[in-house]
Design a protein around this motif. Structure first.
Motif, mmCIF file in Angstrom:
data_model
loop_
_atom_site.group_PDB
_atom_site.id
_atom_site.type_symbol
_atom_site.label_atom_id
_atom_site.label_comp_id
_atom_site.label_asym_id
_atom_site.label_seq_id
_atom_site.Cartn_x
_atom_site.Cartn_y
_atom_site.Cartn_z
ATOM 1 N N VAL A 48 -45.486 -78.582 -4.174
ATOM 2 C CA VAL A 48 -45.186 -77.310 -3.519
ATOM 3 C C VAL A 48 -45.987 -77.158 -2.228
ATOM 4 N N ALA A 49 -47.156 -77.782 -2.141
ATOM 5 C CA ALA A 49 -47.913 -77.771 -0.884
ATOM 6 C C ALA A 49 -47.312 -78.764 0.111
ATOM 7 N N PHE A 50 -46.704 -79.826 -0.421
ATOM 8 C CA PHE A 50 -46.108 -80.839 0.439
ATOM 9 C C PHE A 50 -44.876 -80.319 1.163
ATOM 10 N N ILE A 51 -44.133 -79.408 0.526
ATOM 11 C CA ILE A 51 -42.872 -78.932 1.111
ATOM 12 C C ILE A 51 -43.084 -78.275 2.478
ATOM 13 N N PRO A 52 -43.986 -77.278 2.628
ATOM 14 C CA PRO A 52 -44.208 -76.730 3.975
ATOM 15 C C PRO A 52 -44.878 -77.725 4.917
ATOM 16 N N PHE A 53 -45.657 -78.652 4.354
ATOM 17 C CA PHE A 53 -46.257 -79.707 5.179
ATOM 18 C C PHE A 53 -45.162 -80.591 5.760
ATOM 19 N N LEU A 54 -44.150 -80.878 4.955
ATOM 20 C CA LEU A 54 -42.999 -81.645 5.424
ATOM 21 C C LEU A 54 -42.211 -80.863 6.466
ATOM 22 N N ALA A 55 -42.058 -79.564 6.247
ATOM 23 C CA ALA A 55 -41.382 -78.719 7.239
ATOM 24 C C ALA A 55 -42.106 -78.776 8.582
ATOM 25 N N GLY A 56 -43.429 -78.735 8.520
ATOM 26 C CA GLY A 56 -44.214 -78.842 9.743
ATOM 27 C C GLY A 56 -44.042 -80.189 10.425
ATOM 28 N N ALA A 57 -43.913 -81.250 9.612
ATOM 29 C CA ALA A 57 -43.724 -82.590 10.182
ATOM 30 C C ALA A 57 -42.405 -82.682 10.938
ATOM 31 N N ILE A 58 -41.341 -82.136 10.346
ATOM 32 C CA ILE A 58 -40.037 -82.160 11.015
ATOM 33 C C ILE A 58 -40.132 -81.441 12.353
ATOM 34 N N LEU A 59 -40.702 -80.236 12.346
ATOM 35 C CA LEU A 59 -40.813 -79.452 13.576
ATOM 36 C C LEU A 59 -41.718 -80.134 14.602
ATOM 37 N N ALA A 60 -42.873 -80.629 14.146
ATOM 38 C CA ALA A 60 -43.831 -81.226 15.079
ATOM 39 C C ALA A 60 -43.258 -82.473 15.739
ATOM 40 N N ASN A 61 -42.624 -83.334 14.956
ATOM 41 C CA ASN A 61 -42.106 -84.580 15.516
ATOM 42 C C ASN A 61 -40.891 -84.344 16.410
ATOM 43 N N VAL A 62 -40.032 -83.401 16.016
ATOM 44 C CA VAL A 62 -38.854 -83.112 16.840
ATOM 45 C C VAL A 62 -39.254 -82.410 18.130
ATOM 46 N N THR A 63 -40.129 -81.412 18.039
ATOM 47 C CA THR A 63 -40.552 -80.710 19.257
ATOM 48 C C THR A 63 -41.325 -81.630 20.186
ATOM 49 N N SER A 76 -40.827 -84.950 20.555
ATOM 50 C CA SER A 76 -39.880 -85.832 21.244
ATOM 51 C C SER A 76 -39.045 -85.079 22.267
ATOM 52 N N THR A 77 -38.626 -83.870 21.949
ATOM 53 C CA THR A 77 -37.812 -83.109 22.897
ATOM 54 C C THR A 77 -38.633 -82.616 24.080
ATOM 55 N N SER A 78 -39.921 -82.342 23.866
ATOM 56 C CA SER A 78 -40.785 -81.920 24.971
ATOM 57 C C SER A 78 -40.968 -83.043 25.977
ATOM 58 N N GLN A 79 -41.024 -84.285 25.464
ATOM 59 C CA GLN A 79 -41.257 -85.430 26.343
ATOM 60 C C GLN A 79 -40.034 -85.784 27.179
ATOM 61 N N PHE A 80 -38.832 -85.546 26.614
ATOM 62 C CA PHE A 80 -37.627 -86.032 27.285
ATOM 63 C C PHE A 80 -36.702 -84.927 27.772
ATOM 64 N N SER A 81 -37.181 -83.701 27.798
ATOM 65 C CA SER A 81 -36.362 -82.613 28.318
ATOM 66 C C SER A 81 -37.234 -81.697 29.167
ATOM 67 N N GLN A 82 -36.592 -80.821 29.897
ATOM 68 C CA GLN A 82 -37.300 -79.938 30.818
ATOM 69 C C GLN A 82 -37.534 -78.559 30.177
ATOM 70 N N ILE A 83 -38.216 -78.545 29.059
ATOM 71 C CA ILE A 83 -38.460 -77.267 28.368
ATOM 72 C C ILE A 83 -39.540 -76.464 29.081
ATOM 73 N N GLY A 84 -40.536 -77.159 29.629
ATOM 74 C CA GLY A 84 -41.571 -76.470 30.393
ATOM 75 C C GLY A 84 -42.651 -75.825 29.555
ATOM 76 N N LEU A 85 -42.801 -76.244 28.305
ATOM 77 C CA LEU A 85 -43.849 -75.717 27.433
ATOM 78 C C LEU A 85 -44.700 -76.864 26.913
ATOM 79 N N GLN A 86 -45.972 -76.579 26.669
ATOM 80 C CA GLN A 86 -46.820 -77.573 26.030
ATOM 81 C C GLN A 86 -46.317 -77.829 24.613
ATOM 82 N N GLU A 87 -46.517 -79.050 24.131
ATOM 83 C CA GLU A 87 -46.001 -79.426 22.814
ATOM 84 C C GLU A 87 -46.494 -78.490 21.719
ATOM 85 N N ASN A 88 -47.786 -78.194 21.718
ATOM 86 C CA ASN A 88 -48.350 -77.365 20.650
ATOM 87 C C ASN A 88 -47.787 -75.948 20.680
ATOM 88 N N LEU A 89 -47.650 -75.385 21.890
ATOM 89 C CA LEU A 89 -47.101 -74.042 22.011
ATOM 90 C C LEU A 89 -45.636 -74.019 21.596
#
Length: 354
Positions: free
Chosen positions: A90-105, A107-120
Motif C-alpha cells: 500500500v505504500a508502494f502504490i503512491p510511490f509508483l504513482a510518483g514514479a510515473i509522474l516524475a519520469n514522464v514529466t 522526459s516531457t520537460s526535456q523535449f518540449s517547450q513547457i517552460g517549467l523546471q522539472e521539479n515544479l
C-alpha cells in the motif's frame, strides 16, 4: 461494469507504468526480438501465476488486501509479521504513482517547450493527480483509457520512425529487465486486481477473472513495443495520461487504507509522502532502482506466503479449476518457479547497477 473495469484498468496502468519505467530499463527505443520473447516467457511463467494468486486471495478473503491479511495469517496460523507485505504494497502504490509522474514529466520537460523546471512541473502534476483521486473509480479508468489511446494515436501521427526489429545475444541482465516488465510494470503484487475483484468474488473459476486481466496486460506491453512513445509526441497527451493514471493509483491506495480503518490524516500522510518524495532534485536516479527492487520483493513475499505458509487447501476452492492438475501446476509455479525466478531477476538487476 465490473466485468470490464479490471481488464481496462490492467491495460491502462500496465501501459503507463512501462512508459514510466522504460527509460530506466533502456527499452524505450531498442526493439530486440530476443528480449521481447524473453518477456513473453516471463508473462507466462511468472505474471500469470501471480495474477491467479491475487484473484484467488480476493475470492477467499472477500476483502481488500490490507484488511484481508489479518484474517489470512490467522487462517494459516502464521506470524503477524507476514502482514508487512500489505503495508509494503500500500505504500508502494503512491510511490509508483510518483514514479510515473516524475519520469514522464522529466522526459516531457526535456523535449518540449513547457517552460517549467522539472521539479515544479512534477509538483503541479502531483497536486492535480491527488485532487482527481477523489473522483469515482469508473471515471478515472475511462479518463486513463482516453489518455492512453490519445498517446498511442498521437505517437504514430507525430512520432519519429521506430528502430527496426533485430536480434541480439541474450544476456543475463535481460532476465531481470523482463521480470520487472512482467511483474512490476503490470502492477502485480500490489493487490490492485485483488482489490477491484473483491466485491464481485463469486463461486466461479478464477480463470474467468484472471485471463481477461492477463491478456490486457499482454496487449498493453505489446502496444508499447510496437508503438513506442517517442520524445516528439505532443506532451499534453502523455502528461494527461500520467496524471489520471497516478490519480487512479492514489485512489486505490487510499481505499485500502480506509478499509483498514486508518485515520484520514494518516492516510493522507502515507500517500502524500510516498508521492512527493519524487520531488527531491535528482532523486529519480536513486528511487527508480529502489522502485523496481521493492516491487520484486513484494511479489516474492506473496509467492512465499501463498506457496509455503498458507495451507494447501486454502485456495483450491477459490481457484475452482476444472482439473486438479491445473491447480498442482499453479502451486508448483508459485512455490518454486516464481521465488527462484524473482531472486535471479533481483541478482541480474543489481548486477546492472553495480
Amino acid at each position: 461494469m465490473s466485468r470490464w473495469l479490471s481488464p481496462l484498468m490492467a491495460f491502462c496502468l500496465s501501459f503507463m507504468i512501462i512508459v514510466g519505467l522504460a527509460p530506466s530499463l533502456g527499452i524505450q527505443v531498442d526493439r530486440q526480438i530476443d528480449f521481447w520473447l524473453l518477456w513473453l516467457a516471463t508473462m507466462l511463467i511468472l505474471a500469470l501465476p501471480i495474477t491467479y494468486l491475487e484473484i484467488a486471495l480476493a475470492k477467499r478473503s472477500k476483502q481488500s488486501p490490507l484488511a484481508a491479511l489479518g484474517g489470512l495469517t490467522r487462517d494459516a496460523d502464521a506470524s503477524q509479521k507476514w502482514r508487512i507485505v500489505g503495508w509494503l504494497s500500500v505504500a508502494f502504490i503512491p510511490f509508483l504513482a510518483g514514479a510515473i509522474l516524475a519520469n514522464v514529466t522529466s522526459s516531457t520537460s526535456q523535449f518540449s517547450q513547457i517552460g517549467l523546471q522539472e521539479n515544479l512541473f512534477f509538483v503541479i502534476c502531483a497536486v492535480i493527480a491527488f485532487g482527481l483521486s477523489f473522483l469515482s473509480r469508473q471515471i478515472l479508468v475511462l479518463l486513463t483509457a482516453l489518455g492512453v489511446i490519445a498517446s498511442l494515436v498521437l505517437a504514430n501521427v507525430f512520432g519519429t520512425a521506430l528502430q527496426p526489429w533485430h536480434v541480439t545475444p541474450v544476456e543475463f541482465k535481460e532476465w531481470g529487465n523482463a521480470t520487472i516488465l512482467a511483474l512490476v510494470a503490470s502492477g502485480l503484487g500490489l493487490g490492485l486486481y485483488w482489490q477491484t475483484n473483491t466485491l464481485h468474488a463469486k463461486e466461479t473459476q478464477a480463470s474467468s477473472s484472471v485471463l481477461p486481466i492477463w491478456f490486457a496486460q499482454l496487449i498493453a506491453v505489446i502496444a508499447f513495443g510496437f508503438f513506442a512513445i517517442t520524445a516528439q509526441i505532443p506532451a499534453f497527451a502523455l502528461v494527461f495520461a500520467a496524471i489520471v493514471s497516478a490519480a487512479l493509483l492514489l485512489q486505490l491506495a487510499k481505499e485500502q487504507l480506509s478499509q483498514r480503518q486508518i485515520a484520514p490524516v494518516l492516510q493522507f500522510v502515507i500517500v502524500l509522502v510516498a508521492l512527493f518524495v519524487w520531488a527531491i532534485p535528482n532523486g529519480a536516479a536513486i528511487f527508480n532502482p529502489i522502485l523496481m527492487l521493492w516491487g520484486l520483493v513484494i511479489c516474492l513475499i506473496y509467492a512465499i506466503f501463498v506457496g509455503w505458509i498458507m495451507k494447501i487447501s486454502h485456495l483450491r476452492k477459490a481457484m475452482n479449476f476444472s482439473s486438479e492438475a491445473f491447480y498442482n501446476i499453479w502451486r508448483i509455479a508459485v512455490r518454486i518457479v516464481t521465488p527462484l525466478a524473482i531472486v535471479l531477476a533481483m541478482i541480474a538487476f543489481v548486477g546492472q547497477i553495480f
